[in-house]
Design an enzyme around this catalytic site. Structure first.
Site, PDB file in Angstrom:
ATOM      1  N   HIS A  96       0.792  -1.112  -0.166  1.00 45.07           N
ATOM      2  CA  HIS A  96       0.075  -0.426  -0.152  1.00 45.07           C
ATOM      3  C   HIS A  96       1.120   0.798   0.629  1.00 45.07           C
ATOM      4  CE1 HIS A  96      -3.421  -2.132   1.037  1.00 45.07           C
ATOM      5  NE2 HIS A  96      -3.946  -1.303   0.984  1.00 45.07           N
ATOM      6  N   ARG A 448     -13.077  -0.024  -5.583  1.00 46.33           N
ATOM      7  CA  ARG A 448     -13.540   0.838  -5.351  1.00 46.33           C
ATOM      8  C   ARG A 448     -13.261   2.389  -6.353  1.00 46.33           C
ATOM      9  NH1 ARG A 448     -11.940  -0.396   0.773  1.00 46.33           N
ATOM     10  NH2 ARG A 448     -13.530  -1.930   0.805  1.00 46.33           N
ATOM     11  N   ARG A 645     -10.216  -0.582   8.257  1.00 43.46           N
ATOM     12  CA  ARG A 645      -8.811  -0.191   9.035  1.00 43.46           C
ATOM     13  C   ARG A 645      -9.522   0.368  10.079  1.00 43.46           C
ATOM     14  NH1 ARG A 645      -9.564   4.758   4.388  1.00 43.46           N
ATOM     15  NH2 ARG A 645      -8.550   2.901   2.654  1.00 43.46           N
TER      16      ARG A 645
END
Ligand code: MIC
Ligand code: SF4
Length: 752
Positions: A96, A448, A645
């Site tokens: 990430h 997304r 998260r």
């Protein structure tokens, strides 16, 4: 040989007897989902049937996966659990924190330098506690998991909502917050409310331009972003069996976008082929030996409505390619209607970027089908009108695709090949000119497309499509382009048509890779030192949160009443903030900065009740904290949708928010709040949302008798001196009430 083959064999050796025990208590044929769930009960063989959508059940997942942005918090918590090694096989994946800018080589070197402290921390914690470590550049967590660890009939959890991708290989793989991962790595059970079951029957066969992605884009259109909440989706039928394993992964992956707990498919030949192609013939052989148990009982698929809570049927032969968006992944438009819809809604038609990649669509098959379109463009004298970027899913995919000329084909079309990582999908994209915030359109194969997600620009209209459709639309540079019917003009002024994509499910010459980027942990990690510098701005050791004070909570301030969609991206933005994922105090400066204030329609602009002035949410909450005043956050439907998260729960906890009161929650976020010792409440009467006024002081009453199924009372003190009472539901069970009282679940493990 596959990783952890002994563990897999143990799971298989008891599978049949556990399934038989479950069938007995349930009293009827079982879906695959039930088989896997009952085969992973913490207490062993089933002795009772659980009520779907109601019973809390303890499970024993087989493994844990974590990505770098969430692993930091998960491992900071695990380090406090007092164990020398993880209790189940676990892995960390660095994917990430790598920005897409110039292309893989430069970008990876920059990330290795900029995030060195974090990668070193994750590498050494992994080494110490027996965790497999996948270095930056090795690939995106869910592709690496599918290629190396997923196995039919297994159960895993992962600190990322798209952990569900492993359903493509017949697993039940579920996204969780770091605190849940910490429990499982510490050898504790993992609790989940027994899910409801949605069956999706796929008839017919994909053909022409239609891809697995279109199945889930269609399902998202049917079920919406919350239609899967609390449910597991099981796909079956001839259409499912005719599809590749990685295509199944794509479908399961985007089950996160409909809020589903996870999705899965029964074990079939496509999975066997994939296991063998990825060097796991041993897993394929073991799975073959119990094949019948890795599928639902035949009665179930013959009469699905008798076994699932909801059944959807999709005929793949008639399915059209879709484009979903903008700003939400469930706004589904068939490609033939796009021109009209875009004109009607004012969506910019000119497409500026086409991006292929992300955990949902970066397999060898995806690249090969998209490359078949790129190749045609080159051969037919077309150039891409939009810019074009590719993030391969793993080093193994990239290396093989390069060997087979696919990467070269993209480069012939001037595509930029970014690192095998998340990149633009998580806002790690240095897109030139994004800061000008111009209205523009991009298409991508990600999952997304919330506002600001890819490039931080709120005016970027992002549409989700299959990789082959992204390639075609990038070439045309036109959102309304329908490759099934429309022609393009080439460099000789001729009209040309693109043929439907073709590709290889698996590389004909087999996968290959020089350095997959894996680092095995030390046999004995006791001597490994993990250093966290006290002046670091990237990492911060955790301090225990305070336990509940034992009284009702009175005189709380309303911090913000969030209006409309409030995803975890709104609560704790990613992109530039990813760098603080290991430093709770620093990342708390992004708390709720994307949420829209109901009272003025602005973001990050709330009234400070102490001064009457308006200011940023984090600063306002810090002022309340300094004054020793707790606060409440109010939200709308599906609050906390999106990511796993736990920062979205830890930040408010750290800054002194006491309760989050909403119309409804997304599953992972609700659990994350509970785990961190917060009150996660829902309005008994949704219209009471309207009663909350900007200057309200709020009391939460009934905490001394906090009990399962018993609503709490809230007293709203309005500034005009009047007060109103409203009621809030909660879904805490006894154990979770214990977490609240202790100030967070970790405080309990720590004491134990
Ligand atoms: C995402 O796709 O939003 C992420 C980034 O992968 C997250 C995890 C995170 O926030 O680190 C997810 O989906 O869980
Ligand atoms: Fe990474 Fe995007 Fe997948 Fe999340 S959805 S894991 S950011 S590629």
């Amino acid at each position: 040989m596959a990783f952890d083959i002994d563990m897999i064999k143990t799971v298989y050796s008891r599978f049949e007897e556990r399934v038989n025990a479950a069938r007995k208590v349930v009293g009827k044929p079982l879906t695959l989902t039930e088989k896997i769930l009952y085969a992973h009960l913490w207490d062993g063989e089933a002795t009772q049937a659980y009520e779907r959508g109601n019973s809390y059940v303890d499970f024993a997942p087989d493994r844990v996966a974590m990505q770098d942005a969430t692993a930091q918090m998960a491992l900071l918590q695990f380090m406090q659990a007092g164990r020398s090694k993880v209790a189940v096989p676990s892995t960390v994946h660095c994917d990430h924190l790598i920005q897409a800018k110039m292309g893989a080589e430069t970008d990876l070197a920059v990330a290795n330098k900029e995030s060195r402290e974090v990668f070193d921390f994750l590498g050494s914690v992994s080494n110490k506690y027996g965790i497999g470590f996948w270095k930056p550049g090795a690939g995106i967590i869910h592709q690496v998991v599918l290629e190396n660890y997923a196995f039919p009939g297994g159960m895993m959890i992962g600190t990322d909502s798209h952990t569900v991708n492993a359903g493509g290989l017949g697993m039940l793989a579920i996204g969780v917050g770091g605190a849940d991962a910490c429990d499982v790595m510490a050898g504790l059970p993992w609790e989940l409310k027994f899910p409801k079951l949605i069956g999706v029957k796929l008839t017919g066969k994909l053909n022409g331009w239609t891809a697995p992605k279109d199945v889930i884009l269609k399902v998202a259109g049917i079920l919406s972003v919350k239609g899967g909440t609390g449910s597991i989706v099981e796909y079956f039928g001839e259409g499912a069996m005719a599809m590749s394993c990685t295509g199944k992964g794509t479908i399961c992956n985007m089950g996160a976008e409909i809020g589903a707990t996870t999705s899965t498919f029964g074990y079939d030949d496509s999975m066997e082929r994939y296991l063998r192609a990825t060097g796991r013939a041993d897993v394929a052989d073991a799975a073959n030996a119990i094949r019948e148990h890795l599928n639902a009982d035949p009665e179930v698929y013959d009469d699905p409505t008798a076994y699932f809570d909801q059944v959807i049927e999709i005929n793949l032969s008639e399915l059209e390619p879709h484009l979903n968006g903008p700003f939400t992944p469930d706004l589904a438009t068939p490609v033939s209607r796009m021109k009209e819809e875009a004109a009607k809604n004012g969506w910019p038609l000119r497409v500026e970027w086409g991006l292929i990649g992300s955990c949902t669509n970066s397999s060898y098959e995806d690249l090969s089908r998209a490359a078949s379109i790129a190749r045609q463009a080159v051969e037919k004298g077309l150039a891409t009108k939009a810019e074009f970027g590719i993030n391969p899913g793993s080093e193994q995919v990239r290396y093989t695709a390069d060997r087979d000329g696919l990467i070269g084909t993209f480069e012939d079309l001037n595509a930029t090949i970014f690192t095998n990582a998340c990149g633009p999908c998580i806002g790690m994209w240095a897109r030139v000119g994004a800061e000008r915030e111009e209205k523009n359109t991009i298409v991508h194969s990600f999952n997304r497309n919330f506002a600001k997600r890819a490039d931080g620009n709120p005016n970027t209209f992002a549409f989700v499509a299959s990789p082959e459709m992204v390639a075609a639309i990038a070439i045309a540079g036109d959102l309304g382009f329908n490759p099934l019917t429309d022609k393009l003009i080439n460099d000789k002024g001729e009209q040309v048509k693109l043929d439907p994509p073709s590709g290889d499910e698996l590389p004909v010459k087999g996968f290959d890779v020089e350095d997959p980027g894996y680092q095995a942990p030390a046999e004995d990690g006791s001597q490994v030192q993990v250093a966290v510098s006290s002046d670091s701005d990237r990492l911060q050791l955790l301090e225990p949160f305070q336990a509940w004070e034992g009284t009702d909570l009175t005189g709380l301030n309303l911090l913000i009443k969030a209006k409309g969609k409030c995803t975890t991206d709104h609560i704790s933005m990613a992109g530039p903030w990813l760098k603080y994922r290991g430093h709770l105090d620093n990342i708390s400066n992004n708390m709720l900065i994307g949420a829209v204030n109901y009272f003025n329609d602005k973001t990050d602009y709330v009234k400070n009740q102490l001064t009457g002035e308006y200011g940023p949410v984090p600063a306002t909450q810090r002022a309340y904290k300094a004054a020793g005043i707790g606060s409440v956050v109010v939200g709308d439907e599906n609050y906390g949708e999106g990511s796993s998260r736990e920062h979205a729960a830890m930040e408010p906890r750290h800054l002194g928010v006491r309760a989050v009161l909403v119309k409804s929650f997304a599953r992972i976020h609700e659990t994350n709040l509970k785990k961190q010792g917060m009150l996660a409440l829902t309005f008994v009467n949704k219209d009471d949302y309207e009663r909350i006024l900007e200057d309200d002081r709020i009391d939460i009453v009934g905490l001394t008798e906090f009990a399962p199924e018993k609503p709490l009372k809230l007293v709203l003190h309005h500034t005009d001196g009047t007060k109103e009472e409203i009621f809030a539901n909660h879904s805490y069970n006894e154990q979770q009430i214990g977490w609240f009282k202790a100030g967070g679940a970790l405080n309990i493990i720590r004491q134990g």
